[in-house]
Design a protein around this motif. Structure first.
Motif, PDB file in Angstrom:
ATOM      1  N   GLY A  42       0.841  -1.044   0.077  1.00 41.81           N
ATOM      2  CA  GLY A  42       0.078   0.000  -0.008  1.00 41.81           C
ATOM      3  C   GLY A  42       0.916   1.134  -0.031  1.00 41.81           C
ATOM      4  N   LEU A  43       2.015   1.169   0.749  1.00 44.35           N
ATOM      5  CA  LEU A  43       2.739   2.422   0.812  1.00 44.35           C
ATOM      6  C   LEU A  43       3.321   2.779  -0.566  1.00 44.35           C
ATOM      7  CD1 LEU A  43       4.247   2.035   4.418  1.00 44.35           C
ATOM      8  CD2 LEU A  43       2.874   3.918   3.795  1.00 44.35           C
ATOM      9  N   ASN A  44       3.971   1.561  -1.078  1.00 47.13           N
ATOM     10  CA  ASN A  44       4.562   1.634  -2.380  1.00 47.13           C
ATOM     11  C   ASN A  44       3.740   2.081  -3.515  1.00 47.13           C
ATOM     12  OD1 ASN A  44       6.976   0.875  -4.201  1.00 47.13           O
ATOM     13  ND2 ASN A  44       5.411  -0.510  -5.108  1.00 47.13           N
ATOM     14  N   GLN A  45       2.469   1.819  -3.432  1.00 46.86           N
ATOM     15  CA  GLN A  45       1.385   2.067  -4.429  1.00 46.86           C
ATOM     16  C   GLN A  45       1.088   3.786  -4.473  1.00 46.86           C
ATOM     17  OE1 GLN A  45      -1.985  -0.568  -3.727  1.00 46.86           O
ATOM     18  NE2 GLN A  45      -1.258  -1.888  -5.292  1.00 46.86           N
ATOM     19  N   ARG A  46       1.066   3.911  -3.098  1.00 48.24           N
ATOM     20  CA  ARG A  46       0.995   5.465  -2.591  1.00 48.24           C
ATOM     21  C   ARG A  46       2.221   6.310  -3.299  1.00 48.24           C
ATOM     22  NH1 ARG A  46      -1.815   3.712   2.051  1.00 48.24           N
ATOM     23  NH2 ARG A  46       0.100   3.889   3.349  1.00 48.24           N
ATOM     24  N   LEU A  47       3.194   5.888  -2.921  1.00 47.68           N
ATOM     25  CA  LEU A  47       4.544   6.667  -3.383  1.00 47.68           C
ATOM     26  C   LEU A  47       4.302   6.617  -4.928  1.00 47.68           C
ATOM     27  CD1 LEU A  47       7.187   7.747  -2.642  1.00 47.68           C
ATOM     28  CD2 LEU A  47       8.211   5.329  -2.502  1.00 47.68           C
TER      29      LEU A  47
ATOM     30  N   ALA B  21       2.320   9.230  -5.861  1.00 47.49           N
ATOM     31  CA  ALA B  21       2.513  10.659  -5.502  1.00 47.49           C
ATOM     32  C   ALA B  21       3.723  10.934  -6.713  1.00 47.49           C
ATOM     33  CB  ALA B  21       2.984  10.504  -4.210  1.00 47.49           C
ATOM     34  N   ASN B  22       4.433   9.985  -6.921  1.00 43.83           N
ATOM     35  CA  ASN B  22       5.560  10.315  -8.000  1.00 43.83           C
ATOM     36  C   ASN B  22       4.972  10.714  -9.125  1.00 43.83           C
ATOM     37  OD1 ASN B  22       7.567  10.108  -6.206  1.00 43.83           O
ATOM     38  ND2 ASN B  22       7.924   8.009  -6.746  1.00 43.83           N
TER      39      ASN B  22
ATOM     40  N   GLN C  41       2.454  17.188 -12.343  1.00 35.82           N
ATOM     41  CA  GLN C  41       2.575  18.359 -12.081  1.00 35.82           C
ATOM     42  C   GLN C  41       3.800  19.258 -12.826  1.00 35.82           C
ATOM     43  OE1 GLN C  41       2.442  18.458  -7.891  1.00 35.82           O
ATOM     44  NE2 GLN C  41       0.255  18.433  -7.601  1.00 35.82           N
ATOM     45  N   ALA C  42       4.889  18.418 -12.810  1.00 33.95           N
ATOM     46  CA  ALA C  42       6.155  19.050 -13.517  1.00 33.95           C
ATOM     47  C   ALA C  42       5.993  19.184 -14.885  1.00 33.95           C
ATOM     48  CB  ALA C  42       7.216  18.124 -13.186  1.00 33.95           C
ATOM     49  N   SER C  43       4.938  18.536 -15.501  1.00 33.30           N
ATOM     50  CA  SER C  43       4.884  18.604 -16.925  1.00 33.30           C
ATOM     51  C   SER C  43       3.766  19.397 -17.346  1.00 33.30           C
ATOM     52  CB  SER C  43       4.667  17.233 -17.591  1.00 33.30           C
ATOM     53  OG  SER C  43       3.060  16.728 -17.115  1.00 33.30           O
ATOM     54  N   ARG C  44       3.012  20.224 -16.436  1.00 29.45           N
ATOM     55  CA  ARG C  44       2.004  21.185 -16.711  1.00 29.45           C
ATOM     56  C   ARG C  44       2.219  22.495 -16.748  1.00 29.45           C
ATOM     57  NH1 ARG C  44      -2.390  18.763 -19.075  1.00 29.45           N
ATOM     58  NH2 ARG C  44      -2.595  16.637 -18.436  1.00 29.45           N
TER      59      ARG C  44
END
Length: 411
Positions: free
Chosen positions: A233-238, A241-242, A248-251
């Motif tokens: 679950g933590l990996n999926q959330r990470l 988030a990535n 966001q960086a591409s917008r």
């Protein structure tokens, strides 16, 4: 227990010593008997030895099956997988029509149904998420003793404990007897396994030590699987988030469409594909945008940019890409189109923007766009720079010819 090896067998010197002691004791008992008593005693001893041999053989087969089950359970990683394996492989050891698992909440206050599997068609009355307080319940008593609980007549139990809502529900499903095993991991209670039968007295004479052994194995596997699921679950959330950060960086921060770097990267990727589909590149520039800023201010100018970007996005397919090329200029990447379709989309976008109104305190702001379009066939051996230059030259012609129009540039 300390004299046993890891496989459960006795060390050879200890075995020889015990056999010698047993032989000597047996010889002394036979010597004490009279001649008339000896044949009956020997016959009775033989019968007892046969019974003992049969019991030992059953326990040996039981132990072998337990080791096989432990091996199968350890193959599971996720909790649901482990529980399904329990349901599948325990049938040779214990009868049941239903197996359920409930887990104790992290705060230790409630026990919550997590999983159940059954053979009958009756609608379950205790389903996943059903929860009850642990303190003061009969399940708390099971934890306190650390031993399994057998109820061989649930209807009678319910008569004596009418306040038990969980018993009422399970009886309504048709269950008549149950075996409840506490799941203890390193002395800490993590939950319960419920073996249930639609017949009364199903669990008479069962060896509870067997189920304590199984429950201990299952408890540790549950702890392992819960930890694994937390990591997953933590990996999926990470990862999410990535992905969000990359998005966001591409917008473009102002308009929300792709920024210059992202839209150029999309175009280059499409051009680099070995099996390329035809595509179009469209450059769009807001006419007289400097006058908008000079007249209404940059805040209103930003609103115009957002409105134009949103209008263009509404006129194209989800598979197309729209980016802010710079200032008041946008770049549109059309996927899998013909030359006629490139022109049609460009014209539709131009007409839609022409009807855009951005309200102000006085009259609304109206703008138009000039458009330069280029069609890129699959076989075209050109660079992205050449394509962009072709579209830019078409845009320049549109502006020179009076603006608010579409011009096509051919490679």
């Amino acid at each position: 227990m300390n004299n046993k090896t890891e496989t459960g067998a006795l060390d050879e010197p200890v075995m020889e010593l015990r056999l010698h002691s047993f032989s000597e004791e047996l010889r002394a008992q036979l010597t004490a008997l009279t001649s008339a008593q000896q044949p009956k005693a020997i016959q009775r001893l033989g019968e007892e030895l046969d019974e003992l041999g049969q019991w030992l053989n059953e326990r040996y087969n039981e132990l072998i099956r337990l080791l096989e089950i432990s091996t199968e359970l350890n193959k599971g990683i996720l909790l649901d997988d482990i529980l399904v394996r329990i349901y599948t492989f325990f049938k040779d050891i214990i009868p049941y029509e239903r197996i359920g698992c409930a887990l104790i909440d992290d705060d230790g206050e409630n026990v919550t149904a997590y999983w159940a599997k059954f053979t009958y068609a009756t609608e379950p009355k205790i389903s996943k998420g059903y929860s009850a307080p642990l303190e003061g319940s009969s399940l708390q008593a099971i934890i306190d003793t650390g031993k399994p609980r057998i109820i061989n007549d649930l209807e009678r139990y319910l008569e004596r404990h009418p306040e038990s809502e969980s018993t009422r529900r399970i009886v309504a499903e048709g269950i008549r007897s149950s075996l409840t095993c506490p799941l203890l991991a390193d002395g800490r209670a993590v939950g319960f396994l419920f073996f249930s039968s639609t017949k009364k007295h199903t669990y008479d004479g069962l060896h509870q030590e067997v189920f304590l052994y199984i429950a201990a194995q299952v408890a540790h596997l549950i702890e392992k699987s819960k930890l694994y699921e937390k990591i997953v679950g933590l990996n999926q959330r990470l990862l999410a988030a990535n992905q969000q950060l990359r998005e966001q960086a591409s917008r473009d921060a102002l308009t929300g469409v792709f920024n210059h770097g992202a839209i150029i990267e999309f175009a280059q990727q499409k051009l680099n594909r070995a099996m390329r589909v035809p595509f179009g590149i469209v450059m769009l520039d807001i006419d007289y945008f400097k006058q908008v800023n000079d007249t209404y201010g940059h805040i209103q100018g930003d609103l115009v940019l957002r409105k134009v970007a949103a209008t263009i996005a509404d006129e194209v397919k989800p598979s197309d890409r729209l980016g802010r090329y710079g200032g008041e200029e946008f770049l549109l990447l059309l996927n899998d189109v013909t030359e006629e379709q490139v022109l049609a989309v460009a014209e539709r976008v131009r007409a839609a923007v022409e009807h855009v109104e951005v309200p102000t305190e006085n009259a609304p702001i109206r703008v138009t766009i000039s458009v330069g379009a280029t069609y890129v066939p699959p076989e075209a051996a050109v660079s992205l720079t050449e394509i962009l230059q072709c579209a830019d030259e078409a845009l320049y012609r549109a502006k020179n010819n009076g603006r608010n129009q579409v011009q096509l540039g051919r490679l």
